[in-house]
Design a protein around this motif. Structure first.
Motif, PDB file in Angstrom:
ATOM      1  N   ARG A 150       0.809  -1.208   0.000  1.00  0.00           N
ATOM      2  CA  ARG A 150       0.000   0.000   0.000  1.00  0.00           C
ATOM      3  C   ARG A 150       0.847   1.266   0.000  1.00  0.00           C
ATOM      4  NH1 ARG A 150      -5.050  -0.890   0.340  1.00  0.00           N
ATOM      5  NH2 ARG A 150      -5.551   1.259   0.866  1.00  0.00           N
ATOM      6  N   THR A 151       0.394   2.240  -0.788  1.00  0.00           N
ATOM      7  CA  THR A 151       1.033   3.543  -0.827  1.00  0.00           C
ATOM      8  C   THR A 151       0.346   4.481   0.161  1.00  0.00           C
ATOM      9  OG1 THR A 151      -0.460   4.354  -2.549  1.00  0.00           O
ATOM     10  CG2 THR A 151       1.557   3.218  -3.265  1.00  0.00           C
ATOM     11  N   LEU A 152       1.006   5.586   0.449  1.00  0.00           N
ATOM     12  CA  LEU A 152       0.401   6.581   1.338  1.00  0.00           C
ATOM     13  C   LEU A 152      -0.893   7.115   0.727  1.00  0.00           C
ATOM     14  CD1 LEU A 152       0.427   8.437   3.811  1.00  0.00           C
ATOM     15  CD2 LEU A 152       1.876  10.020   2.491  1.00  0.00           C
ATOM     16  N   LYS A 153      -0.897   7.340  -0.573  1.00  0.00           N
ATOM     17  CA  LYS A 153      -2.094   7.853  -1.234  1.00  0.00           C
ATOM     18  C   LYS A 153      -3.266   6.897  -1.076  1.00  0.00           C
ATOM     19  CE  LYS A 153      -3.929   9.147  -5.774  1.00  0.00           C
ATOM     20  NZ  LYS A 153      -3.636   9.267  -7.227  1.00  0.00           N
ATOM     21  N   ALA A 154      -3.019   5.602  -1.276  1.00  0.00           N
ATOM     22  CA  ALA A 154      -4.090   4.607  -1.139  1.00  0.00           C
ATOM     23  C   ALA A 154      -4.634   4.582   0.278  1.00  0.00           C
ATOM     24  CB  ALA A 154      -3.576   3.224  -1.537  1.00  0.00           C
ATOM     25  N   ASN A 155      -3.739   4.652   1.258  1.00  0.00           N
ATOM     26  CA  ASN A 155      -4.185   4.645   2.653  1.00  0.00           C
ATOM     27  C   ASN A 155      -4.968   5.905   3.013  1.00  0.00           C
ATOM     28  OD1 ASN A 155      -3.283   2.116   3.528  1.00  0.00           O
ATOM     29  ND2 ASN A 155      -1.234   2.878   3.996  1.00  0.00           N
ATOM     30  N   LEU A 156      -4.517   7.047   2.520  1.00  0.00           N
ATOM     31  CA  LEU A 156      -5.221   8.295   2.819  1.00  0.00           C
ATOM     32  C   LEU A 156      -6.616   8.304   2.195  1.00  0.00           C
ATOM     33  CD1 LEU A 156      -2.370  10.936   2.362  1.00  0.00           C
ATOM     34  CD2 LEU A 156      -3.446  10.239   4.510  1.00  0.00           C
ATOM     35  N   MET A 157      -6.741   7.786   0.983  1.00  0.00           N
ATOM     36  CA  MET A 157      -8.048   7.759   0.324  1.00  0.00           C
ATOM     37  C   MET A 157      -8.992   6.784   1.025  1.00  0.00           C
ATOM     38  SD  MET A 157      -6.975   8.017  -3.700  1.00  0.00           S
ATOM     39  CE  MET A 157      -8.664   8.179  -4.239  1.00  0.00           C
ATOM     40  N   LEU A 158      -8.473   5.615   1.401  1.00  0.00           N
ATOM     41  CA  LEU A 158      -9.307   4.647   2.113  1.00  0.00           C
ATOM     42  C   LEU A 158      -9.691   5.180   3.489  1.00  0.00           C
ATOM     43  CD1 LEU A 158     -10.535   1.777   2.016  1.00  0.00           C
ATOM     44  CD2 LEU A 158      -8.437   0.967   3.128  1.00  0.00           C
ATOM     45  N   ALA A 159      -8.730   5.802   4.174  1.00  0.00           N
ATOM     46  CA  ALA A 159      -8.997   6.338   5.508  1.00  0.00           C
ATOM     47  C   ALA A 159     -10.054   7.431   5.460  1.00  0.00           C
ATOM     48  CB  ALA A 159      -7.699   6.887   6.115  1.00  0.00           C
ATOM     49  N   SER A 160      -9.938   8.354   4.506  1.00  0.00           N
ATOM     50  CA  SER A 160     -10.874   9.478   4.444  1.00  0.00           C
ATOM     51  C   SER A 160     -12.285   9.019   4.092  1.00  0.00           C
ATOM     52  CB  SER A 160     -10.384  10.515   3.427  1.00  0.00           C
ATOM     53  OG  SER A 160     -10.244   9.945   2.142  1.00  0.00           O
TER      54      SER A 160
ATOM     55  N   ARG B 205      -3.682   8.826  10.382  1.00  0.00           N
ATOM     56  CA  ARG B 205      -4.528   8.852  11.583  1.00  0.00           C
ATOM     57  C   ARG B 205      -5.210  10.204  11.763  1.00  0.00           C
ATOM     58  NH1 ARG B 205      -0.232   4.825  14.438  1.00  0.00           N
ATOM     59  NH2 ARG B 205      -1.396   2.938  13.898  1.00  0.00           N
ATOM     60  N   PHE B 206      -4.545  11.272  11.452  1.00  0.00           N
ATOM     61  CA  PHE B 206      -5.212  12.576  11.517  1.00  0.00           C
ATOM     62  C   PHE B 206      -6.265  12.707  10.413  1.00  0.00           C
ATOM     63  CE2 PHE B 206      -1.559  14.106  14.145  1.00  0.00           C
ATOM     64  CZ  PHE B 206      -2.317  14.555  15.216  1.00  0.00           C
ATOM     65  N   THR B 207      -6.041  12.045   9.297  1.00  0.00           N
ATOM     66  CA  THR B 207      -7.046  12.025   8.231  1.00  0.00           C
ATOM     67  C   THR B 207      -8.313  11.333   8.704  1.00  0.00           C
ATOM     68  OG1 THR B 207      -5.399  12.074   6.465  1.00  0.00           O
ATOM     69  CG2 THR B 207      -7.568  11.178   5.904  1.00  0.00           C
ATOM     70  N   VAL B 208      -8.156  10.196   9.388  1.00  0.00           N
ATOM     71  CA  VAL B 208      -9.317   9.488   9.932  1.00  0.00           C
ATOM     72  C   VAL B 208     -10.074  10.385  10.904  1.00  0.00           C
ATOM     73  CG1 VAL B 208     -10.092   7.548  11.346  1.00  0.00           C
ATOM     74  CG2 VAL B 208      -8.307   7.195   9.637  1.00  0.00           C
ATOM     75  N   LEU B 209      -9.352  11.019  11.821  1.00  0.00           N
ATOM     76  CA  LEU B 209     -10.004  11.898  12.798  1.00  0.00           C
ATOM     77  C   LEU B 209     -10.741  13.042  12.108  1.00  0.00           C
ATOM     78  CD1 LEU B 209      -7.268  12.196  15.591  1.00  0.00           C
ATOM     79  CD2 LEU B 209      -9.487  11.069  15.782  1.00  0.00           C
ATOM     80  N   GLY B 210     -10.080  13.666  11.144  1.00  0.00           N
ATOM     81  CA  GLY B 210     -10.682  14.808  10.470  1.00  0.00           C
ATOM     82  C   GLY B 210     -11.935  14.437   9.691  1.00  0.00           C
TER      83      GLY B 210
END
Length: 247
Positions: free
Chosen positions: A9-19, A187-192
């Motif tokens: 997994r890339t950071l982009k993939a994780n950020l999109m899934l998290a958001s 993790r801050f993306t999930v919170l936001g």
């Protein structure tokens, strides 16, 4: 978002899934609290409620809350079972099936809530159970495919992880590695996005009632669509290349 395994997994993939999944969790939880006076994305409060009902020897409520806990467990179980069953066949299919199941359940909740729900206790309990099952599906999936990095609705654990990661980041004996920084981003993306979803869920539920639940499958559909574009495009490209080679 879904086509990559936890080790790829890339950071982009994780950020999109998290958001996207945190946004869903925020909307669902607040809409559930307003509609049913019950948390619908996590079970911490339900465990405390179960203990109180056991103390009060309220057998009916003990059974109800116990079934809710079981539904969340079953959602997590089914999600992981689907992933393990289809992972060798297709990573995308393995990861998409729990999302597709969640989408169908929440769409049925939207339809039933808008057209048939009359507020009686049995209907309320069944709908809460269905939503908890869908959130079990989502939580298990995102945790599994992100290697435990993403917790879309388990905010107690998430705040614990954020506290530990912030301490790790600012500690003078710690190297400011990309890994720790990326964990904080996720993790801050999930919170936001959970907060954004919660505010939006409360605001729009007051305006549109159960129609809010129609919006949730659309978010989940975008998760499925994002990766399937690439899957279809690659298949067409390979087919075209094979056809060209035979000429």
């Amino acid at each position: 978002m879904l086509i990559q395994g936890k080790d790829e997994r890339t950071l982009k993939a994780n950020l999109m899934l998290a958001s996207s999944t945190a946004l869903v969790a925020g909307i669902v939880n607040v809409a559930g609290v307003i509609a049913f006076l019950a948390f619908t994305t996590n079970i911490t409060g339900h465990v405390a409620l179960l203990a109180r009902k056991v103390s009060a020897q309220d057998v009916g409520e003990i059974i109800t809350v116990g079934v809710w806990l079981l539904m969340f467990f079953m959602g997590a179980f089914v999600s992981h079972f689907l992933v393990r069953s289809f992972d060798r066949e297709s990573t995308y299919k393995a990861h998409a099936l729990p999302i597709l199941t969640e989408m169908v359940i929440l769409l049925l909740v939207a339809i039933y809530g808008n057209h048939f729900f009359d507020g009686n206790d049995l209907e309320r309990e069944i709908i809460i159970g269905a939503i908890l099952f869908s959130m079990g599906l989502q939580n298990s999936l995102v945790s599994t495919i992100s290697g435990g990095l993403i917790k879309s609705s388990h905010l107690t654990g998430l705040f614990t992880d954020v506290g530990a990661d912030v301490a790790e980041w600012i500690h003078p004996h710690t190297a400011k590695t990309e890994l720790v920084r990326n964990r904080l981003y996720v993790r801050f993306t999930v919170l936001g996005f959970y907060f954004i979803g919660a505010v939006a869920g409360g605001f729009f539920f007051e305006l549109y009632n159960f129609k809010v639940f129609y919006f949730i499958p659309i978010i989940l559909l975008t998760i499925l669509y994002y990766d399937i574009r690439g899957v279809v495009f690659n298949k067409l490209r390979r087919k075209f290349a094979a056809g060209t080679d035979t000429k």
